[in-house]
Structures are given as structure tokens and as C-alpha cells.
Design a protein around this motif. Structure first.
Motif, mmCIF file in Angstrom:
data_model
loop_
_atom_site.group_PDB
_atom_site.id
_atom_site.type_symbol
_atom_site.label_atom_id
_atom_site.label_comp_id
_atom_site.label_asym_id
_atom_site.label_seq_id
_atom_site.Cartn_x
_atom_site.Cartn_y
_atom_site.Cartn_z
ATOM 1 N N GLU A 165 0.825 -1.209 0.000
ATOM 2 C CA GLU A 165 0.000 0.000 0.000
ATOM 3 C C GLU A 165 0.863 1.266 0.000
ATOM 4 O O GLU A 165 2.049 1.218 0.309
ATOM 5 N N ASP A 166 0.204 2.387 -0.324
ATOM 6 C CA ASP A 166 0.926 3.670 -0.327
ATOM 7 C C ASP A 166 0.246 4.740 0.509
ATOM 8 O O ASP A 166 0.922 5.594 1.086
ATOM 9 N N SER A 167 -1.074 4.745 0.594
ATOM 10 C CA SER A 167 -1.790 5.865 1.200
ATOM 11 C C SER A 167 -2.150 5.598 2.657
ATOM 12 O O SER A 167 -2.155 4.453 3.126
ATOM 13 N N SER A 168 -2.488 6.662 3.359
ATOM 14 C CA SER A 168 -2.899 6.532 4.764
ATOM 15 C C SER A 168 -4.090 5.601 4.897
ATOM 16 O O SER A 168 -4.084 4.662 5.704
ATOM 17 N N ASN A 169 -5.145 5.857 4.110
ATOM 18 C CA ASN A 169 -6.341 5.035 4.226
ATOM 19 C C ASN A 169 -6.102 3.604 3.768
ATOM 20 O O ASN A 169 -6.692 2.667 4.296
ATOM 21 N N GLY A 170 -5.237 3.415 2.790
ATOM 22 C CA GLY A 170 -4.912 2.065 2.346
ATOM 23 C C GLY A 170 -4.167 1.287 3.413
ATOM 24 O O GLY A 170 -4.461 0.109 3.661
ATOM 25 N N LEU A 171 -3.196 1.930 4.055
ATOM 26 C CA LEU A 171 -2.452 1.286 5.133
ATOM 27 C C LEU A 171 -3.380 0.916 6.282
ATOM 28 O O LEU A 171 -3.302 -0.187 6.834
ATOM 29 N N ARG A 172 -4.269 1.828 6.622
ATOM 30 C CA ARG A 172 -5.213 1.559 7.711
ATOM 31 C C ARG A 172 -6.162 0.422 7.354
ATOM 32 O O ARG A 172 -6.511 -0.413 8.194
ATOM 33 N N SER A 173 -6.576 0.383 6.106
ATOM 34 C CA SER A 173 -7.514 -0.642 5.653
ATOM 35 C C SER A 173 -6.910 -2.036 5.735
ATOM 36 O O SER A 173 -7.505 -2.970 6.287
ATOM 37 N N ALA A 174 -5.715 -2.193 5.168
ATOM 38 C CA ALA A 174 -5.065 -3.505 5.176
ATOM 39 C C ALA A 174 -4.739 -3.944 6.595
ATOM 40 O O ALA A 174 -4.894 -5.122 6.943
ATOM 41 N N HIS A 175 -4.272 -3.012 7.417
ATOM 42 C CA HIS A 175 -3.955 -3.343 8.802
ATOM 43 C C HIS A 175 -5.204 -3.758 9.557
ATOM 44 O O HIS A 175 -5.187 -4.736 10.327
ATOM 45 N N ALA A 176 -6.313 -3.048 9.344
ATOM 46 C CA ALA A 176 -7.568 -3.387 10.017
ATOM 47 C C ALA A 176 -8.078 -4.754 9.600
ATOM 48 O O ALA A 176 -8.780 -5.425 10.377
ATOM 49 N N ALA A 177 -7.720 -5.181 8.393
ATOM 50 C CA ALA A 177 -8.110 -6.508 7.926
ATOM 51 C C ALA A 177 -7.274 -7.610 8.562
ATOM 52 O O ALA A 177 -7.587 -8.790 8.412
ATOM 53 N N GLY A 178 -6.199 -7.229 9.251
ATOM 54 C CA GLY A 178 -5.343 -8.214 9.898
ATOM 55 C C GLY A 178 -4.130 -8.602 9.087
ATOM 56 O O GLY A 178 -3.404 -9.530 9.460
ATOM 57 N N MET A 179 -3.886 -7.898 7.980
ATOM 58 C CA MET A 179 -2.749 -8.223 7.124
ATOM 59 C C MET A 179 -1.502 -7.480 7.576
ATOM 60 O O MET A 179 -1.587 -6.388 8.139
ATOM 61 N N ARG A 180 -0.350 -8.083 7.337
ATOM 62 C CA ARG A 180 0.886 -7.329 7.441
ATOM 63 C C ARG A 180 0.999 -6.451 6.197
ATOM 64 O O ARG A 180 0.534 -6.827 5.116
ATOM 65 N N VAL A 181 1.597 -5.279 6.355
ATOM 66 C CA VAL A 181 1.572 -4.293 5.283
ATOM 67 C C VAL A 181 2.981 -3.813 4.964
ATOM 68 O O VAL A 181 3.755 -3.472 5.860
ATOM 69 N N ILE A 182 3.277 -3.789 3.668
ATOM 70 C CA ILE A 182 4.479 -3.117 3.171
ATOM 71 C C ILE A 182 4.033 -1.786 2.602
ATOM 72 O O ILE A 182 3.164 -1.724 1.733
ATOM 73 N N ALA A 183 4.606 -0.707 3.106
ATOM 74 C CA ALA A 183 4.290 0.630 2.608
ATOM 75 C C ALA A 183 5.297 1.029 1.533
ATOM 76 O O ALA A 183 6.497 0.817 1.688
ATOM 77 N N VAL A 184 4.757 1.592 0.441
ATOM 78 C CA VAL A 184 5.602 2.179 -0.603
ATOM 79 C C VAL A 184 5.103 3.615 -0.792
ATOM 80 O O VAL A 184 4.325 3.902 -1.707
ATOM 81 N N PRO A 185 5.516 4.533 0.076
ATOM 82 C CA PRO A 185 4.945 5.886 0.052
ATOM 83 C C PRO A 185 5.277 6.631 -1.231
ATOM 84 O O PRO A 185 6.374 6.508 -1.785
ATOM 85 N N ARG A 186 4.309 7.433 -1.694
ATOM 86 C CA ARG A 186 4.525 8.326 -2.826
ATOM 87 C C ARG A 186 4.915 9.701 -2.286
ATOM 88 O O ARG A 186 4.217 10.262 -1.440
ATOM 89 N N PRO A 187 6.029 10.272 -2.746
ATOM 90 C CA PRO A 187 6.515 11.537 -2.188
ATOM 91 C C PRO A 187 5.505 12.676 -2.273
ATOM 92 O O PRO A 187 5.433 13.512 -1.366
ATOM 93 N N ASN A 188 4.707 12.723 -3.340
ATOM 94 C CA ASN A 188 3.760 13.822 -3.503
ATOM 95 C C ASN A 188 2.504 13.656 -2.658
ATOM 96 O O ASN A 188 1.747 14.619 -2.472
#
Length: 222
Positions: A165-188
Motif C-alpha cells: 500500500e501507499d496511502s494513509s487510508n490504504g495502510l489503515r484498511s489492510a492493517h484493520a483486515a489483519g494483514m501485514r503491510v508493506i508501505a511504498v509511500p509516494r513523495p507527492n
């Protein structure tokens, strides 16, 4: 804990689409007499089609239905993607690399029509066991609905999936589902610090999305 599936987001992870979405939506709002607010793009990231279309039609423009807004904006996005898909460096390679490691899923806030168009243009649609648009679930990101549905369709328990995932809401969504998350942030469009803290690993780019990275992930952060 070994991963049994890897689930990619689409916008901001495989394609650099957030600037395109912002440009198209901003122009649509202006053309219909609305006002684009400073926090609009941040608020829209992760929303389902119905959610963002209703927000534009009701809050920013006024007097337009979600169906009217969605039809107009998605048509414009389809035209843009037909000209060129804004592929991020290493996206196709990352998908092909991880498809050799584990079954793949995709959980995206894009509408179904755009998901199918993009994956087809990239030539990777056959590599995904399941793809879910948040327009197909009750609530968009940050709710976990999309990630839970794709895990169910893959017949893999969510805690055994790793999300990219890259976005705040995406990270929160995957984490809330119980998944481990790799973040690939977009600078902009950097994620909020509290959302980024939910990631088990923060990658600099898609070249770091490898079987070795996934195998070394710690347990999900609380």
C-alpha cells in the motif's frame, strides 16, 4: 509467519494515478461550478466510487447525484488511460516477481472498469487470482472490507496475506483486515505518520517488493 498471498493496491502502488485523478476531478468540479478545497484530494484517497462521487456531487458541487458524478469522472479517466497508463517504475516486474512467489490479489479503490482496463493494458491480469474494487463492498478504505473480500475470494486467511500500500487510508484498511503491510509511500502524497507506523516494512520503491522482503517481515504491528 510465511505469507500465503500478496495483495497489491493499484493507485499509487502500480500506477502513478493520483495526480491524474486529482487533475480530472478538480477540472470536473470546476466545470460544474464547484469549489475544490485544500484537503479534498487527501480526503478522497481510498474512498469507494459511491463515496467520492457523493462527496463531489453533494459537498463540492451541490445538486448532483453520485451516479451523475461517477459516470462523468470515470468516463474522463477511461479516456486518459486509453491514451496512456501512468505506470510506475518496476510495477510489472514486481507483479511478475511476486506471482512466482505466492498467489496475488488486488484491492483497489478504483472502479471495476478502470481496474480491468489497467491490468489488461499492463498484460498482468492473468497473474491475479482475485481483484476487488471497493465499489463492490459496503465501505471503502480505511474500512477493511475490500481486503477482507479479496482474502476470502483467494481462500486465504487475511493474517496470512501481505498487502502492498501507499496511502494513509490504504495502510489503515489492510492493517484493520489483519494483514501485514508493506508501505511504498509516494513523495507527492505521503501517508500520515500514524498510518505509516502500521506498516511492517517501508520500501523505497517497488524493487524492494521481493520474496526475501516478505519472508523477513515481523508480526503485524498492533
Amino acid at each position: 509467519m510465511p505469507a500465503r498471498a500478496v495483495v497489491f493496491d493499484l493507485d499509487g502502488v502500480l500506477i502513478d494515478s493520483e495526480p491524474v485523478w486529482e487533475e480530472v476531478r478538480r477540472a470536473y468540479v470546476a466545470d460544474h461550478g464547484g469549489e475544490w478545497r485544500p484537503d479534498t484530494q487527501r480526503r478522497l484517497m481510498g474512498m469507494s466510487t459511491v463515496e467520492w462521487a457523493d462527496y463531489l456531487g453533494t459537498d463540492l458541487i451541490g445538486g448532483m447525484t453520485a451516479d451523475e458524478v461517477a459516470y462523468g469522472v470515470i468516463d474522463l479517466m477511461t479516456q486518459r488511460y486509453a491514451q496512456k497508463v501512468p505506470l510506475l517504475p518496476g510495477a510489472v516486474e514486481a507483479v511478475r516477481r511476486m506471482a512466482e512467489y505466492a498467489p496475488l490479489g488486488l484491492a483497489s479503490s478504483s472502479p471495476r472498469a478502470l481496474i480491468d482496463l489497467v491490468l489488461g493494458r499492463l498484460g498482468v491480469e492473468s497473474l491475479f487470482r482475485a481483484t476487488v474494487s471497493t465499489e463492490e463492498v459496503d465501505a471503502g478504505k480505511p474500512a477493511p472490507d475490500g481486503y477482507l473480500m479479496v482474502a476470502a475470494q483467494m481462500d486465504v486467511p487475511a493474517p496470512l496475506c501481505v498487502a502492498v500500500e501507499d496511502s494513509s487510508n490504504g495502510l489503515r484498511s489492510a492493517h484493520a483486515a489483519g494483514m501485514r503491510v508493506i508501505a511504498v509511500p509516494r513523495p507527492n502524497y505521503p501517508p500520515a505518520a500514524d498510518a505509516l507506523a502500521l506498516a511492517s516494512y517501508v520500501a523505497g520503491d517497488l524493487a524492494e517488493i521481493t520474496p526475501e522482503t516478505v519472508d523477513a517481515l515481523p508480526e503485524q504491528r498492533p
